[in-house]
Design a protein around this motif. Structure first.
Motif, PDB file in Angstrom:
ATOM      1  N   ILE A 257       0.954  -0.996  -0.092  1.00  0.00           N
ATOM      2  CA  ILE A 257       0.654   0.187  -0.017  1.00  0.00           C
ATOM      3  C   ILE A 257       0.955   1.132   0.018  1.00  0.00           C
ATOM      4  CG2 ILE A 257      -1.906   1.162   1.181  1.00  0.00           C
ATOM      5  CD1 ILE A 257      -2.411  -1.456   2.470  1.00  0.00           C
ATOM      6  N   PRO A 258       0.322   2.237  -1.141  1.00  0.00           N
ATOM      7  CA  PRO A 258       1.607   3.431  -1.001  1.00  0.00           C
ATOM      8  C   PRO A 258       1.364   4.022   0.270  1.00  0.00           C
ATOM      9  CG  PRO A 258      -0.233   3.637  -2.506  1.00  0.00           C
ATOM     10  CD  PRO A 258      -0.604   2.194  -1.853  1.00  0.00           C
ATOM     11  N   PRO A 259       3.095   4.687   0.305  1.00  0.00           N
ATOM     12  CA  PRO A 259       2.925   5.582   1.617  1.00  0.00           C
ATOM     13  C   PRO A 259       2.065   7.243   1.643  1.00  0.00           C
ATOM     14  CG  PRO A 259       4.936   4.652   1.704  1.00  0.00           C
ATOM     15  CD  PRO A 259       4.012   4.674   0.165  1.00  0.00           C
ATOM     16  N   CYS A 260       0.683   7.358   2.738  1.00  0.00           N
ATOM     17  CA  CYS A 260       0.195   8.697   2.158  1.00  0.00           C
ATOM     18  C   CYS A 260       0.594  10.258   2.471  1.00  0.00           C
ATOM     19  CB  CYS A 260      -1.192   7.909   2.535  1.00  0.00           C
ATOM     20  SG  CYS A 260      -1.085   8.197   4.311  1.00  0.00           S
ATOM     21  N   THR A 261       2.021   9.996   3.267  1.00  0.00           N
ATOM     22  CA  THR A 261       1.991  11.430   3.753  1.00  0.00           C
ATOM     23  C   THR A 261       3.432  11.392   3.265  1.00  0.00           C
ATOM     24  OG1 THR A 261       0.229  10.515   5.765  1.00  0.00           O
ATOM     25  CG2 THR A 261       2.099  12.154   6.298  1.00  0.00           C
ATOM     26  N   LYS A 262       3.492  12.510   3.247  1.00  0.00           N
ATOM     27  CA  LYS A 262       5.063  13.704   3.224  1.00  0.00           C
ATOM     28  C   LYS A 262       6.068  13.295   4.373  1.00  0.00           C
ATOM     29  CE  LYS A 262       6.245  12.918  -1.661  1.00  0.00           C
ATOM     30  NZ  LYS A 262       7.024  11.728  -1.952  1.00  0.00           N
ATOM     31  N   GLY A 263       7.583  13.549   4.655  1.00  0.00           N
ATOM     32  CA  GLY A 263       7.658  14.082   6.225  1.00  0.00           C
ATOM     33  C   GLY A 263       9.518  13.873   6.582  1.00  0.00           C
ATOM     34  N   TRP A 264       9.840  14.155   7.269  1.00  0.00           N
ATOM     35  CA  TRP A 264      10.718  13.741   7.773  1.00  0.00           C
ATOM     36  C   TRP A 264      10.969  12.447   7.909  1.00  0.00           C
ATOM     37  CZ3 TRP A 264      14.907  18.160   8.335  1.00  0.00           C
ATOM     38  CH2 TRP A 264      14.426  18.922   8.265  1.00  0.00           C
ATOM     39  N   HIS A 265      12.582  11.947   7.417  1.00  0.00           N
ATOM     40  CA  HIS A 265      13.606  10.738   7.718  1.00  0.00           C
ATOM     41  C   HIS A 265      12.960  10.513   9.373  1.00  0.00           C
ATOM     42  CE1 HIS A 265      13.456   8.916   4.194  1.00  0.00           C
ATOM     43  NE2 HIS A 265      13.983   9.525   3.487  1.00  0.00           N
ATOM     44  N   ASN A 266      13.447   9.481   9.490  1.00  0.00           N
ATOM     45  CA  ASN A 266      12.977   9.278  11.924  1.00  0.00           C
ATOM     46  C   ASN A 266      14.215   7.970  11.962  1.00  0.00           C
ATOM     47  OD1 ASN A 266      13.075  10.024  13.930  1.00  0.00           O
ATOM     48  ND2 ASN A 266      10.517  10.190  14.308  1.00  0.00           N
ATOM     49  N   ALA A 267      15.642   7.850  12.559  1.00  0.00           N
ATOM     50  CA  ALA A 267      15.593   6.562  12.853  1.00  0.00           C
ATOM     51  C   ALA A 267      15.174   6.714  14.037  1.00  0.00           C
ATOM     52  CB  ALA A 267      16.993   6.473  12.382  1.00  0.00           C
ATOM     53  N   ASP A 268      14.667   7.000  14.683  1.00  0.00           N
ATOM     54  CA  ASP A 268      15.024   7.074  17.109  1.00  0.00           C
ATOM     55  C   ASP A 268      13.458   7.199  16.640  1.00  0.00           C
ATOM     56  OD1 ASP A 268      14.835   6.103  19.210  1.00  0.00           O
ATOM     57  OD2 ASP A 268      15.789   7.848  19.379  1.00  0.00           O
ATOM     58  N   PRO A 269      12.422   7.159  16.441  1.00  0.00           N
ATOM     59  CA  PRO A 269      10.600   7.089  16.799  1.00  0.00           C
ATOM     60  C   PRO A 269       9.773   7.208  18.216  1.00  0.00           C
ATOM     61  CG  PRO A 269      10.898   5.819  15.388  1.00  0.00           C
ATOM     62  CD  PRO A 269      11.577   5.562  15.329  1.00  0.00           C
ATOM     63  N   GLU A 270       9.430   8.149  18.246  1.00  0.00           N
ATOM     64  CA  GLU A 270       9.011   7.640  19.567  1.00  0.00           C
ATOM     65  C   GLU A 270       8.221   6.754  19.890  1.00  0.00           C
ATOM     66  OE1 GLU A 270       8.938  10.392  22.035  1.00  0.00           O
ATOM     67  OE2 GLU A 270      10.038  10.990  21.148  1.00  0.00           O
ATOM     68  N   PRO A 271       8.229   5.858  20.960  1.00  0.00           N
ATOM     69  CA  PRO A 271       7.096   4.584  21.260  1.00  0.00           C
ATOM     70  C   PRO A 271       5.395   4.680  20.794  1.00  0.00           C
ATOM     71  CG  PRO A 271       8.271   5.673  23.533  1.00  0.00           C
ATOM     72  CD  PRO A 271       8.772   6.312  22.101  1.00  0.00           C
TER      73      PRO A 271
END
Length: 224
Positions: free
Chosen positions: A210-224
């Motif tokens: 399913i193609p992603p629906c949102t654009k934003g910053w890459h994040n290697a350490d996302p909030e849990p």
């Protein structure tokens, strides 16, 4: 003027007598080694004499003799079992997780036991598929977040945003660099999909595509 003889108390277990250097002869002290306590029973390890009553236990005459001493008997701490070093398989498993598309995108993977169990969305409420009632109590426990690691702008990182999983460098990161799903993922009645874009399919491979629906910053350490 007569010299006053100073007496001190013997520190051996089971003796407790007062003595001076003049009357400290070999055999004048009767003592025990170390006591052991188990299931309400008190026992001397040296002579195996025992009693349930602590007062009677202390009155059992010492089974060993020697000289009085002012040095306290030291009880040696219990030896800890050695902890085996981590096996080589764990490092191999970690490297395999890095190359697994499901693990890289933050989904549950039975091969590597990564991530938590999927979440079922029913109306506006979410609940664990296992029906674990401990979720409420766990939510009350304060979790100390680990500090984010500091990385260089040229260091390759793997984006952990759902549906991305790309390798990126911080110098190339910007507000439209990442295509992802903000989620949450929905697994209900054998259907898989995203609440953010309201697309649901039956097969997991279809869900992953399913193609992603949102654009934003890459994040290697996302909030849990």
């Amino acid at each position: 003027m007569e010299n006053t003889v100073v007496k001190v108390r013997c520190q051996r277990i089971g003796c407790n007598a007062m003595f001076s250097d003049d009357d400290n002869l070999d055999g004048s002290c009767q003592y025990h080694d170390l006591p052991t306590f188990h299931d309400g029973m008190k026992e001397w390890s040296c002579c195996k004499k025992r009693s349930h009553d602590f007062s009677l236990f202390l009155e059992i005459p010492g089974c060993k003799t020697g000289k009085h001493t002012t040095e306290k008997q030291v009880i040696a701490p219990a030896k800890k079992k050695p902890v085996p070093p981590p096996s080589v398989a764990s490092s191999t498993n970690a490297s395999t997780k890095d190359s697994c598309s499901r693990c890289r995108q933050g989904f549950f993977c039975s091969d590597h036991a990564s991530q938590s169990k999927p979440v079922t969305i029913v109306g506006d409420k979410s609940e664990n598929l296992a029906g674990d009632a401990s979720a409420e109590s766990n939510s009350k426990v304060e979790v100390v977040k680990p500090p984010k690691k500091i990385v260089g702008i040229n260091e390759p990182q793997i984006c952990k945003n759902k549906g991305c999983g790309q390798t990126f460098k911080e110098k190339d990161n910007h507000d439209t660099a990442c295509s992802y799903h903000p989620g949450p993922a929905v697994f209900h009645d054998r259907m898989r999909g995203w609440k953010c874009c309201d697309i649901h399919v039956k097969e997991f491979d279809e869900f992953m595509s399913i193609p992603p629906c949102t654009k934003g910053w890459h994040n290697a350490d996302p909030e849990p």
